[in-house]
Design an enzyme around this catalytic site. Structure first.
Site, short mmCIF file in Angstrom:
data_model
loop_
_atom_site.label_atom_id
_atom_site.label_comp_id
_atom_site.label_asym_id
_atom_site.label_seq_id
_atom_site.Cartn_x
_atom_site.Cartn_y
_atom_site.Cartn_z
N ASP A 2 48.95 43.22 45.89
CA ASP A 2 47.91 43.47 44.90
C ASP A 2 48.60 44.12 43.70
OD1 ASP A 2 45.88 44.39 43.29
OD2 ASP A 2 44.93 45.66 44.81
N TRP A 17 42.48 51.40 46.85
CA TRP A 17 42.47 49.93 46.82
C TRP A 17 43.18 49.35 48.04
CZ3 TRP A 17 38.64 48.94 44.08
CH2 TRP A 17 38.39 49.61 42.88
N LYS A 45 43.31 45.10 33.70
CA LYS A 45 44.19 46.22 33.38
C LYS A 45 45.31 45.79 32.41
CE LYS A 45 42.18 48.39 37.14
NZ LYS A 45 41.73 47.98 38.47
C1 PLP Z 1 41.12 47.99 39.69
C2 PLP Z 1 41.84 47.63 40.93
C3 PLP Z 1 41.24 46.87 41.95
C4 PLP Z 1 39.80 46.44 41.91
O1 PLP Z 1 39.65 45.41 41.02
P1 PLP Z 1 38.26 44.64 40.83
O2 PLP Z 1 38.67 43.55 39.92
O3 PLP Z 1 37.30 45.62 40.25
O4 PLP Z 1 37.82 44.15 42.15
C5 PLP Z 1 42.01 46.53 43.04
N1 PLP Z 1 43.30 46.92 43.14
C6 PLP Z 1 43.90 47.66 42.19
C7 PLP Z 1 45.32 48.06 42.36
C8 PLP Z 1 43.19 48.03 41.06
O5 PLP Z 1 43.77 48.77 40.10
#
Ligand code: PLP
Length: 356
Positions: free
Chosen positions: A169, A102, A193
């Site tokens: 993020d 990511w 999540k």
């Molecule tokens: C799952 C995840 C993403 C991607 O998320 P989307 O909503 O599918 O774009 C980005 N960063 C992290 C840390 C993630 O766990």
């Protein structure tokens, strides 16, 4: 039906009472005899949902008054672009750490708009640790990092301290532990999540950001527009925001972030103690950087795989197959997963040891 222990990496487990209430709202929301799915996002009933979701984020995360929480669509993947465009300032330059898939995707997107310097990476060891001791240059508009690396099972334990604007993020560990929002200029997280179902993405923006970003920015990607319109610039992902709101209510009712942080620590201790104790297994991430959300581990000898898989499947464990880039197993232990489920998985590992 027998109980399923849901370790899915995302979308993932939600509290049963949230799912029940969310299901009812599909048929009859707020006793309107209408579904939440068929009312206007500008109706007073839905505006109240959005307002409560934002207020709960403020309360649960202790968001200072000079910050604005925003819910929009696009997932964290759009967040990679939105964060770069809104944080881009006079230097046209940004610093990133590359700690996994990511983080790497965030870098790839930012490179379209800025000069990106990758100041540290753990790619040399298949991202099994968090780089430390790096220097953040002062001539950058911001520093971006990923707090929890969902795929590789590593987590930043000590948040970076820097005078450079800080962007994170937090998709896979938001609301799982106490964070000092005032240290950040921008936090973003896909909901699916720790916060709710897929569809909504939360941004927590320091209000200074709105004035400092280099325009033009296309309207939908401009956080200042979403802040002005209180997350109602266009149709928000109404159902996802609603279920996030219910999940935030659940978290508050049970004791908030300090409560869940303790539960998450107990879950992590349970699984990692077994990984370290059991001679058949090993963890894949550096011990000091192990994630409390995603525990990655494997069998030392793959010949036991079939036997182990049969044991955990029979116990009702679901979703622990590791990501293809790591292999082995990954137990994702997000907020809604009870300690009891982790104990069941640890017992499966003990059972394999007894049987071989
Ligand atoms: C799952 C995840 C993403 C991607 O998320 P989307 O909503 O599918 O774009 C980005 N960063 C992290 C840390 C993630 O766990």
């Amino acid at each position: 039906m027998s109980k399923v222990h849901n370790f899915s990496a995302g979308p993932c487990i939600l509290p049963p009472e949230v799912l029940k209430e969310a299901a009812e709202a599909v048929v009859n929301f707020d006793n309107l005899n209408l579904s939440l799915l068929e009312i206007s996002h500008r109706s007073k009933n839905f505006v109240a949902v959005m307002d409560e979701a934002v207020a709960l984020v403020r309360e649960l995360m202790d968001v200072p008054d000079n910050y604005t929480p925003i819910f929009i669509q696009g997932g964290a993947s759009l967040g990679f672009i939105i964060s770069a465009l809104n944080m881009r300032g006079k230097h046209g330059k940004a610093a990133y750490t590359n700690t996994g898939t990511w983080a790497n995707n965030a870098i790839k997107e930012a490179k379209q708009f800025l000069n990106v310097v990758e100041i540290a990476s753990s790619k040399d060891a298949n991202f099994n640790y968090i780089p430390k001791g790096y220097t953040i240059p002062s001539d950058v508009d911001y520093f971006h990092f990923t707090s929890n690396n969902t795929i590789f099972g590593t987590q930043v334990k000590d948040m970076p301290k820097t005078s450079v604007p800080l962007v994170c993020d937090m998709s896979s560990d938001i609301l799982s532990r106490k964070v000092n929002v005032a240290d950040f200029d921008l936090i973003y997280a896909g909901a699916q999540k720790n916060m709710g179902p897929a569809g909504a993405t939360l941004y927590i923006v320091k209000n200074d950001v709105f004035a400092n970003s280099q325009k033009p920015i296309p309207s939908y990607l401009d956080l200042s527009i979403h802040a002005d319109k209180e997350s109602m610039f266009n149709t928000p992902p109404v159902y996802s925001v609603y279920v996030c709101m219910l999940t935030l209510r659940w978290l508050k009712k049970n004791g908030g972030v300090s409560w869940i942080e303790g539960v998450n620590q107990a879950k992590a201790d349970c699984i990692y103690n077994e990984i370290d104790r059991n001679p058949l297994f090993e963890g894949t991430a550096a011990k000091e950087d192990r994630s409390n959300m995603n525990a990655c581990f494997k069998l030392k000898d793959e010949k036991y795989q079939e036997q182990f898989d049969a044991i955990w499947k029979a116990a009702g464990v679901s979703g622990i197959k590791g990501h293809r880039s790591v292999g082995g197993y990954r137990a994702s232990m997000y907020n809604a997963l009870p300690l009891e489920s982790v104990q069941v998985l640890a017992n499966c590992m003990k059972e394999l040891e007894k049987n071989v």
